[in-house]
Design a protein around this motif. Structure first.
Motif, PDB file in Angstrom:
ATOM      1  N   MET A   1       0.838  -1.198   0.000  1.00  0.00           N
ATOM      2  CA  MET A   1       0.000   0.000   0.000  1.00  0.00           C
ATOM      3  C   MET A   1       0.880   1.258   0.000  1.00  0.00           C
ATOM      4  O   MET A   1       1.810   1.367   0.789  1.00  0.00           O
ATOM      5  N   LEU A   2       0.586   2.210  -0.930  1.00  0.00           N
ATOM      6  CA  LEU A   2       1.380   3.437  -1.008  1.00  0.00           C
ATOM      7  C   LEU A   2       0.612   4.595  -0.384  1.00  0.00           C
ATOM      8  O   LEU A   2      -0.600   4.692  -0.527  1.00  0.00           O
ATOM      9  N   GLN A   3       1.335   5.483   0.296  1.00  0.00           N
ATOM     10  CA  GLN A   3       0.655   6.578   0.987  1.00  0.00           C
ATOM     11  C   GLN A   3       1.580   7.794   1.035  1.00  0.00           C
ATOM     12  O   GLN A   3       2.797   7.643   1.148  1.00  0.00           O
ATOM     13  N   LYS A   4       0.983   9.022   0.951  1.00  0.00           N
ATOM     14  CA  LYS A   4       1.801  10.251   1.006  1.00  0.00           C
ATOM     15  C   LYS A   4       1.808  10.804   2.422  1.00  0.00           C
ATOM     16  O   LYS A   4       0.784  10.784   3.110  1.00  0.00           O
ATOM     17  N   THR A   5       2.943  11.335   2.875  1.00  0.00           N
ATOM     18  CA  THR A   5       3.026  11.935   4.213  1.00  0.00           C
ATOM     19  C   THR A   5       2.889  13.453   4.070  1.00  0.00           C
ATOM     20  O   THR A   5       2.981  13.970   2.956  1.00  0.00           O
ATOM     21  N   PRO A   6       2.674  14.218   5.204  1.00  0.00           N
ATOM     22  CA  PRO A   6       2.563  15.681   5.104  1.00  0.00           C
ATOM     23  C   PRO A   6       3.776  16.308   4.408  1.00  0.00           C
ATOM     24  O   PRO A   6       3.651  17.309   3.722  1.00  0.00           O
ATOM     25  N   SER A   7       4.980  15.724   4.579  1.00  0.00           N
ATOM     26  CA  SER A   7       6.145  16.319   3.916  1.00  0.00           C
ATOM     27  C   SER A   7       6.350  15.715   2.520  1.00  0.00           C
ATOM     28  O   SER A   7       7.439  15.784   1.954  1.00  0.00           O
ATOM     29  N   ASN A   8       5.268  15.102   2.003  1.00  0.00           N
ATOM     30  CA  ASN A   8       5.237  14.612   0.631  1.00  0.00           C
ATOM     31  C   ASN A   8       6.152  13.416   0.347  1.00  0.00           C
ATOM     32  O   ASN A   8       6.571  13.211  -0.773  1.00  0.00           O
ATOM     33  N   HIS A  13       4.106   0.479   2.614  1.00  0.00           N
ATOM     34  CA  HIS A  13       4.012  -0.329   3.842  1.00  0.00           C
ATOM     35  C   HIS A  13       4.665  -1.695   3.718  1.00  0.00           C
ATOM     36  O   HIS A  13       5.084  -2.281   4.691  1.00  0.00           O
ATOM     37  N   ARG A  14       4.700  -2.252   2.501  1.00  0.00           N
ATOM     38  CA  ARG A  14       5.197  -3.617   2.332  1.00  0.00           C
ATOM     39  C   ARG A  14       6.677  -3.641   1.944  1.00  0.00           C
ATOM     40  O   ARG A  14       7.253  -4.705   1.746  1.00  0.00           O
ATOM     41  N   ARG A 206      10.555  -5.568   7.495  1.00  0.00           N
ATOM     42  CA  ARG A 206       9.565  -4.553   7.074  1.00  0.00           C
ATOM     43  C   ARG A 206       9.355  -3.491   8.152  1.00  0.00           C
ATOM     44  O   ARG A 206       9.716  -3.704   9.306  1.00  0.00           O
ATOM     45  N   LEU A 207       8.724  -2.399   7.746  1.00  0.00           N
ATOM     46  CA  LEU A 207       8.372  -1.356   8.714  1.00  0.00           C
ATOM     47  C   LEU A 207       7.353  -1.909   9.705  1.00  0.00           C
ATOM     48  O   LEU A 207       6.450  -2.658   9.314  1.00  0.00           O
ATOM     49  N   THR A 208       7.473  -1.532  10.984  1.00  0.00           N
ATOM     50  CA  THR A 208       6.474  -1.965  11.960  1.00  0.00           C
ATOM     51  C   THR A 208       5.371  -0.908  12.008  1.00  0.00           C
ATOM     52  O   THR A 208       5.534   0.190  11.461  1.00  0.00           O
ATOM     53  N   LYS A 209       4.266  -1.242  12.721  1.00  0.00           N
ATOM     54  CA  LYS A 209       3.134  -0.295  12.803  1.00  0.00           C
ATOM     55  C   LYS A 209       3.593   1.038  13.391  1.00  0.00           C
ATOM     56  O   LYS A 209       3.214   2.100  12.923  1.00  0.00           O
ATOM     57  N   SER A 210       4.448   0.967  14.462  1.00  0.00           N
ATOM     58  CA  SER A 210       4.856   2.224  15.107  1.00  0.00           C
ATOM     59  C   SER A 210       5.739   3.048  14.166  1.00  0.00           C
ATOM     60  O   SER A 210       5.674   4.276  14.160  1.00  0.00           O
ATOM     61  N   GLN A 211       6.548   2.382  13.345  1.00  0.00           N
ATOM     62  CA  GLN A 211       7.378   3.136  12.396  1.00  0.00           C
ATOM     63  C   GLN A 211       6.513   3.789  11.322  1.00  0.00           C
ATOM     64  O   GLN A 211       6.745   4.935  10.928  1.00  0.00           O
ATOM     65  N   ILE A 212       5.478   3.061  10.852  1.00  0.00           N
ATOM     66  CA  ILE A 212       4.586   3.634   9.834  1.00  0.00           C
ATOM     67  C   ILE A 212       3.862   4.849  10.428  1.00  0.00           C
ATOM     68  O   ILE A 212       3.777   5.901   9.800  1.00  0.00           O
ATOM     69  N   ALA A 213       3.405   4.708  11.708  1.00  0.00           N
ATOM     70  CA  ALA A 213       2.700   5.828  12.350  1.00  0.00           C
ATOM     71  C   ALA A 213       3.631   7.038  12.444  1.00  0.00           C
ATOM     72  O   ALA A 213       3.211   8.179  12.200  1.00  0.00           O
ATOM     73  N   LEU A 215       6.191   7.749  10.470  1.00  0.00           N
ATOM     74  CA  LEU A 215       6.375   8.311   9.131  1.00  0.00           C
ATOM     75  C   LEU A 215       5.152   9.120   8.708  1.00  0.00           C
ATOM     76  O   LEU A 215       5.281  10.169   8.085  1.00  0.00           O
ATOM     77  N   GLU A 216       3.967   8.611   9.066  1.00  0.00           N
ATOM     78  CA  GLU A 216       2.731   9.308   8.661  1.00  0.00           C
ATOM     79  C   GLU A 216       2.631  10.699   9.285  1.00  0.00           C
ATOM     80  O   GLU A 216       2.040  11.599   8.718  1.00  0.00           O
ATOM     81  N   ARG A 217       3.229  10.843  10.481  1.00  0.00           N
ATOM     82  CA  ARG A 217       3.179  12.158  11.155  1.00  0.00           C
ATOM     83  C   ARG A 217       4.130  13.164  10.520  1.00  0.00           C
ATOM     84  O   ARG A 217       4.046  14.338  10.746  1.00  0.00           O
ATOM     85  N   ASN A 218       5.115  12.662   9.744  1.00  0.00           N
ATOM     86  CA  ASN A 218       6.118  13.580   9.188  1.00  0.00           C
ATOM     87  C   ASN A 218       5.842  13.931   7.737  1.00  0.00           C
ATOM     88  O   ASN A 218       6.540  13.582   6.858  1.00  0.00           O
TER      89      ASN A 218
END
Ligand code: HEM
Length: 218
Positions: A1-8, A13-14, A206-213, A215-218
């Motif tokens: 799954m691909l996702q954009k963060t606030p800093s683009n 995730h995989r 792979r990235l863990t849930k806490s690492q993804i969270a 990244l999503e904040r940045n």
């Protein structure tokens, strides 16, 4: 799954952040390096270079002959596995991609990110401090290997001992190399435990849930 963060940034995730080969060789190297360090401290205690000895609880082997057996047995594991890691790192481009980008510009960028609390740890992308530490420890293990050869077979490897300034000097070099390895392990393991998800991802790749969270904040 691909996702954009606030800093683009794009997060996949995989995505595999630590290749399987690196993970396997890392954990074998970690085991071997720690066993070498602990048995090495027991060997040092039998004939100390300085006024102090290491506490027996931190050492491995029980007595001199036991420690020497550990040291030489684990040495082969570290040499064979270490060479496999180095060859993979050099020929797959892993070292160039992840470690050798240690320029002043990236250091400056890292400091700026750190000041804004944006520097990310434990996401498979190493920051400048990590890169410096990893490159340092790899060279340190190479130095320990060559100074160790000079101490193990002083007649056959006399040229190495001579290059290091003689047998006695090679002992000091081996000792200081061990101190650097010990300090590296202390810092490295403390950071690995301090940053949530780092150790888990070194097992799963792979990235863990806490690492993804994070990244999503940045
Ligand atoms: C039990 C002890 C250890 C733990 C828990 C540990 C943990 C880790 C973790 C979690 C990473 C990934 C860091 C990240 O993603 O930001 C890593 C990478 C690394 N560690 Fe360790 N480590 C240990 C022992 C060691 C030892 C003894 C050495 C050196 C002899 C070492 C050398 C390295 C290197 C060179 C890397 C970079 C690997 C690469 O990408 O090629 N580690 N370690």
């Amino acid at each position: 799954m691909l996702q954009k963060t606030p800093s683009n940034r794009t997060i996949n995730h995989r995505r595999i952040i630590h290749p399987l080969f690196v993970r396997i060789t890392h954990w074998i190297n970690a085991y071997a390096a720690i066993a070498m360090l602990m048995s090495g401290m027991r060997i040092y205690n039998a004939s100390p270079l300085f006024e102090f000895k290491f506490p027996a609880e931190l050492t491995l082997g029980g007595w001199l002959a036991g420690a020497l057996s550990w040291h030489f047995a684990v040495m082969w594991l570290l040499v064979i596995n270490g060479i496999a890691y180095l060859l993979y790192g050099i020929f797959s481009g892993h070292f160039i991609r992840k470690m050798l980008n240690i320029g002043a510009i990236s250091a400056y960028r890292n400091i700026k990110l750190e000041m804004k609390y944006l520097l990310l740890h434990g996401t498979g992308e190493y920051n400048v401090i990590q890169r410096l530490l990893y490159v340092l420890v790899i060279w340190d293990v190479v130095l320990l290997f060559f100074s160790g050869l000079a101490l193990w077979k002083p007649v056959q490897f006399q040229r190495i001992a001579d290059f290091m300034g003689g047998y006695e000097q090679a002992r000091y070099i081996h000792f200081y190399g061990m101190v650097i390895l010990g300090l590296f392990i202390l810092i490295h393991v403390s950071i690995a435990f301090a940053v949530k998800g780092t150790i888990k991802s070194m097992f799963t790749g792979r990235l863990t849930k806490s690492q993804i969270a994070k990244l999503e904040r940045n």
